[in-house]
Design an enzyme around this catalytic site. Structure first.
Site, PDB file in Angstrom:
ATOM      1  N   HIS A 132       0.355  12.816   5.019  1.00 58.40           N
ATOM      2  CA  HIS A 132       1.491  13.721   5.214  1.00 58.40           C
ATOM      3  C   HIS A 132       1.218  15.005   4.434  1.00 58.40           C
ATOM      4  CE1 HIS A 132       2.942  12.684   1.228  1.00 58.40           C
ATOM      5  NE2 HIS A 132       3.184  11.427   1.555  1.00 58.40           N
ATOM      6  N   HIS A 135      -0.093  14.871   0.767  1.00 61.52           N
ATOM      7  CA  HIS A 135      -1.529  14.641   0.548  1.00 61.52           C
ATOM      8  C   HIS A 135      -2.317  15.923   0.837  1.00 61.52           C
ATOM      9  CE1 HIS A 135      -0.042  10.557   1.975  1.00 61.52           C
ATOM     10  NE2 HIS A 135      -0.413  10.327   0.726  1.00 61.52           N
ATOM     11  N   CYS A 244       3.746 -12.551  -4.239  1.00 56.29           N
ATOM     12  CA  CYS A 244       4.273 -12.803  -2.888  1.00 56.29           C
ATOM     13  C   CYS A 244       3.206 -13.559  -2.100  1.00 56.29           C
ATOM     14  CB  CYS A 244       4.632 -11.495  -2.177  1.00 56.29           C
ATOM     15  SG  CYS A 244       4.966 -11.766  -0.416  1.00 56.29           S
ATOM     16  N   CYS A 247       1.967 -11.668   1.061  1.00 56.70           N
ATOM     17  CA  CYS A 247       1.081 -10.527   0.773  1.00 56.70           C
ATOM     18  C   CYS A 247      -0.194 -10.978   0.076  1.00 56.70           C
ATOM     19  CB  CYS A 247       1.735  -9.519  -0.174  1.00 56.70           C
ATOM     20  SG  CYS A 247       3.144  -8.669   0.469  1.00 56.70           S
ATOM     21  N   CYS A 261      10.086  -9.384  -2.569  1.00 50.89           N
ATOM     22  CA  CYS A 261       8.867  -8.664  -2.194  1.00 50.89           C
ATOM     23  C   CYS A 261       9.221  -7.372  -1.451  1.00 50.89           C
ATOM     24  CB  CYS A 261       8.011  -9.571  -1.291  1.00 50.89           C
ATOM     25  SG  CYS A 261       6.764  -8.631  -0.383  1.00 50.89           S
ATOM     26  N   HIS A 264       8.001  -7.901   2.391  1.00 53.18           N
ATOM     27  CA  HIS A 264       8.584  -8.947   3.231  1.00 53.18           C
ATOM     28  C   HIS A 264      10.057  -9.209   2.940  1.00 53.18           C
ATOM     29  CE1 HIS A 264       4.226  -9.714   3.306  1.00 53.18           C
ATOM     30  NE2 HIS A 264       4.466  -9.987   4.560  1.00 53.18           N
ATOM     31  N   LYS A 412      10.593  12.918  -3.793  1.00 52.95           N
ATOM     32  CA  LYS A 412       9.189  13.006  -3.408  1.00 52.95           C
ATOM     33  C   LYS A 412       9.038  12.617  -1.931  1.00 52.95           C
ATOM     34  CE  LYS A 412       4.624  11.176  -4.352  1.00 52.95           C
ATOM     35  NZ  LYS A 412       3.902   9.939  -4.505  1.00 52.95           N
ATOM     36  N   LYS A 415       6.025   8.489   3.019  1.00 51.31           N
ATOM     37  CA  LYS A 415       6.019   7.860   4.328  1.00 51.31           C
ATOM     38  C   LYS A 415       7.007   6.691   4.339  1.00 51.31           C
ATOM     39  CE  LYS A 415       3.978   8.296   8.208  1.00 51.31           C
ATOM     40  NZ  LYS A 415       3.827   9.547   8.912  1.00 51.31           N
TER      41      LYS A 415
END
Ligand code: MSP
Length: 625
Positions: A132, A135, A244, A247, A261, A264, A412, A415
Site C-alpha cells: 500500500h 510501504h 494458536c 496458525c 487468536c 482465527h 496508521k 491493510k
C-alpha cells in the site's frame, strides 16, 4: 583482510583550497574512523566517515604521506600527495568538503579495499499482501536519496537495496489458506511488489528475497559468529507464549484480540518450548556508548531519544529460534530450530553487501549509510541489529532513519484495517512523478501525516501544473515564437535576477537531501519555480517582443528562464525522473541527463546558445477532479 578500527583522528591542517560547507578546523578531532584500513608500503589507508552528521564520505588519513600515492585509486580523491582532496562538497555540517592534510592518532591495521559505496536500504517487506502507499512511502524516499547520490558520486558508487521478508510467521498460514506450500506462495506474491516498484520508477540495484540461498549463507555465518564469540551470547532457554493450533504460531498478549487468536478468533493455549535466546541484555553499555559517540546514527532526534530511553530502561534477551515450525533458516549447531523473524530479516542488509560470499564487495559497501524504515520497527533496527552485529564482530550501520506514518483517519494506514490504498489508485490519476513528489512535499519528512485526495489534487495543480508545468510551456513556447526554438545568446553569461535566485540552490538542495530533509529540498525547488514564474510575469517578455529595440533584453530573459529550467531538471531528476527527462528532451540539451554530475551541473550558464528546443507535451496537464 578487512579490519575493524575504532578511534578518532585529527585534522592536522587545512591546506590551500579548503572551503565549502565543512566544519573541520585545524586541530579539531572530528573524524570518525571506519572499518577498513589498508596498509601500503608507504603508510596506511584509513577509511573514515567524516563529520558530525551523517557520515558517508571517504578520506585517506596518513601517518606517512607517501601512502597518498596509493590512495589516489580511491574514487573521488585526487592530488594525493601530500595533501588529499575530499569528495565533492555535498553537505552542511560535514567535514568532507575541503582539502585536508590529515594524520591518524592511532596505529592502523591491514585491509584490502575501502568503502566507496553509498549503501541505502528499505526494510524487507512481508509479501503476504500487496503493497500500500505506506510501504511505497519508504521505498520512494530511498529511491530519491539513491538517485541523488548517483548524481553526486556516479552510478557505480551507490547500492540501493530493497526486497521481501519471506520467512514471516504468517506466511505458512496464508499459504495453507490458498492451498499452496510456503515457497510457492511467496513466489506468487513477490512479483506483486516488484510490479509496483517498476511502475514507481524505483531504481533499486539489488532485490533480496530472504528465501534466497545467499541469504541463508549470511544468516548461517552471522549466527555462527555470534554463537562462537566466546561470550555465550546465544543460549538455550524456555519461551512461553499463547499458541494458536490452527496458525501453528505463538502470539504475545498484545497481539491477541479479546484473548483469542487474531487470525482465527478462536481460543489460544498457553504453551512453552525450548528456544535459543540472544543475550541483548549484555549490550546495554556498548549500545549507549555507541550512540553517545555517534548521535547521528539514529535520526530524527525524537527517535534517538526514544531508543536511548529504551536502552536505559534495560534490555531483555530475545528469542531467536523456534522448533514449532520449519519455515526459516535452521540454526547451524542445532537444526531442529529455525531462526525466528528478526535475526533472519535484519541480516538481509549484510547478505546483499556480500558478507558471506564477497569480502571485497563487503568492504566496499558496509557499513550501510542509511537504513530507512518506518518508526514501527525502530527498536529492532536501532537496538537488536547493532547489538547482533557487535556480537558477530561486524560494524553497526552508520545511520537508521525512521520516518513517520501515513495516516488515514488519524490511524496508521494498514491493510488489515482496510485502509490500505494501493499506489496504482493514485498513479493512474496523477501520474508517477506527481506521486513521487506529493508525499514528501506535503508531510514534513520524519513526522506522521495524512493523505487526502483533495490536498494531492490541490498541490498537483498549484505546484506542478501551474508551477513548473506552466513555466516550462510558456518559456518553450516563447523561445519557439521569438527565436525559432533556438536558445538565444545572453548579453552576459553570469545572468541577472534569476541567476541570483538560483545562487546556492544546488548546494542547498544537495545539503537537504544529504541530511534526508526531503521536504526542505522540495520546498527549495518550489520556491525557485515560484520566483521564475514571478520573474516572467514582471519582465513580461511578450511585451519586450513587441519592441525591436529590446531584443537583447528579451534574449536575456529567455536565456535565464531556459537555464532555470535546465537547473530544475537536473535537481528534480531524483524526485521526478520522468518529468525531468521529458523537460530535458524539450530543452534539447545534447549531453544525456543521466551523465550530469553535481555540483558541476548546477553551475549557472551551462545552457548552450543555439541549442534547438522543442515545446512538446505539457509536463503536468491540469486536472479538474
Ligand atoms: N518485514 C518487516 C521488516 C523487516 S526489515 C529487516 C516489516 N515489514 S512490513 O511489510 O510490515 O513493512 C514495514 C515497513 O513498511 C515500515 O517499517 C514502513 O517503512 C512501511 N510502512 C508500512 N505502513 C506504513 C505507513 N502507514 N506509513 C509509512 N510507512 C509504512 O515490518
Amino acid at each position: 583482510m578487512a579490519a575493524s578500527f575504532g578511534g578518532v583522528a585529527q585534522v592536522e591542517e587545512i591546506a590551500d583550497g579548503a572551503g565549502g560547507a565543512g566544519t573541520a578546523t585545524p586541530g579539531v578531532t572530528c573524524l570518525r574512523l571506519g572499518s577498513t584500513v589498508g596498509r601500503t608500503e608507504g603508510g596506511s589507508l584509513v577509511h573514515v566517515a567524516i563529520g558530525t552528521r551523517r557520515a558517508v564520505d571517504l578520506a585517506v588519513l596518513l601517518h606517512d604521506p607517501r601512502a597518498a600515492t596509493r590512495s589516489s585509486r580511491a574514487p573521488g580523491l585526487s592530488d594525493p600527495h601530500p595533501v588529499l582532496r575530499m569528495p565533492p562538497a555535498t553537505g552542511a555540517g560535514r567535514a568532507g568538503t575541503g582539502t585536508y592534510n590529515c594524520r591518524t592518532v592511532s596505529e592502523t591495521q591491514q585491509a584490502v579495499t575501502m568503502k566507496d559505496m553509498f549503501y541505502i536500504t528499505t526494510p524487507v517487506y512481508y509479501p503476504n499482501d500487496v503493497p500500500h502507499i505506506g510501504h511505497a512511502y519508504t521505498t520512494v524516499a530511498c529511491d530519491v536519496v539513491a538517485r541523488h547520490q548517483r548524481l553526486v558520486r556516479g552510478p557505480d558508487h551507490v547500492l540501493f537495496l530493497t526486497g521481501t521478508d519471506e520467512h514471516g510467521k504468517k506466511v505458512p498460514q496464508a499459504a495453507r489458506e490458498q492451498g499452496l506450500d510456503a515457497q510457492n506462495f511467496v513466489d506468487r506474491m513477490e512479483p506483486r511488489w516488484r510490479e509496483v516498484w517498476d511502475r514507481l520508477d524505483i531504481s533499486y540495484d539489488d532485490y533480496i528475497r530472504t528465501t534466497q540461498p545467499r541469504h541463508e549463507a549470511a544468516v548461517t555465518k552471522l549466527l555462527t559468529a555470534v554463537y562462537e564469540n566466546g561470550r555465550d551470547d546465544i543460549y538455550l532457554g524456555v519461551y512461553e507464549g499463547w499458541y494458536c493450533v490452527s496458525c501453528e504460531a505463538y502470539y504475545t498478549e498484545d497481539e491477541l484480540v479479546d484473548g483469542n487468536c487474531p487470525v482465527h478468533g478462536q481460543p489460544v493455549e498457553r504453551m512453552s518450548e525450548e528456544n535459543y535466546f540472544f543475550r541483548l541484555s549484555a549490550y546495554q553499555d556498548r549500545l549507549l556508548e555507541h550512540y553517545t559517540r555517534h548521535p547521528e546514527a539514529i535520526e530524527p532526534e525524537v527517535r534517538r531519544n526514544e531508543v536511548l530511553s529504551l536502552i536505559r530502561g534495560g534490555l531483555r534477551d530475545f528469542s531467536i529460534s523456534r522448533t514449532s515450525f520449519a519455515w526459516g533458516v535452521p540454526l547451524p549447531w542445532d537444526p531442529k530450530h529455525v531462526t525466528y523473524v528478526w535475526f533472519d530479516a535484519l541480516t538481509n542488509y549484510i547478505t546483499a553487501a556480500g558478507y558471506a560470499d564477497d569480502p571485497d564487495r563487503f568492504a566496499r559497501t558496509w557499513p550501510a549509510d542509511v537504513h530507512m524504515i518506518g518508526k514501527d520497527i525502530v527498536r529492532f533496527h536501532a537496538i537488536y541489529w547493532p547489538a547482533m552485529l557487535m556480537a558477530g564482530g561486524v560494524e553497526p550501520p552508520l545511520e537508521v532513519f525512521a520516518h513517520g506514518f501515513l495516516l488515514v483517519g488519524g490511524e496508521k494506514m494498514s491493510k488489515s484495517r482496510l485502509t490500505g490504498i494501493h499506489p496504482f489508485q493514485l498513479i493512474d490519476h496523477f501520474g508517477v512523478d506527481a506521486y513521487r513528489y506529493y508525499f514528501f512535499r506535503e508531510i514534513p519528512f520524519g513526522q506522521d501525516g495524512s493523505f487526502s485526495w483533495e490536498s494531492m489534487l490541490a498541490r498537483y495543480n498549484s505546484e506542478l501544473a501551474n508551477g513548473i508545468g506552466n513555466l516550462a510551456s510558456r518559456v518553450l513556447a516563447m523561445t519557439g515564437s521569438y527565436f525559432d526554438g533556438a536558445v538565444p545568446e545572453p548579453s552576459s553569461p553570469s545572468g541577472g535576477r534569476l541567476a541570483r535566485a538560483a545562487e546556492g540552490l544546488g548546494e542547498r538542495f544537495g545539503e537537504h537531501l544529504e541530511a534526508l530533509e526531503l521536504t526542505d529540498a522540495l520546498q527549495a525547488l518550489d520556491d525557485f519555480v515560484r520566483e521564475a514564474n514571478r520573474y516572467l510575469v514582471e519582465v513580461a517578455p511578450w511585451k519586450l517582443a513587441r519592441a525591436p529595440a529590446r531584443r537583447q533584453e528579451l534574449a536575456d530573459t529567455l536565456y535565464e528562464s531556459l537555464e532555470g529550467l535546465r537547473l530544475w531538471a537536473v535537481l528534480a531528476s531524483p524526485v521526478m525522473p520522468g518529468a525531468a527527462a521529458r523537460l530535458w528532451e524539450q530543452l534539447g540539451v545534447a549531453e544525456p541527463l543521466a551523465d550530469q554530475r553535481l555540483p558541476a551541473a548546477a553551475r549557472w550558464g551551462l545552457m548552450q546558445p543555439g541549442t534547438k528546443t522543442n515545446r512538446g507535451e505539457p509536463l503536468f496537464p491540469r486536472l479538474d477532479t
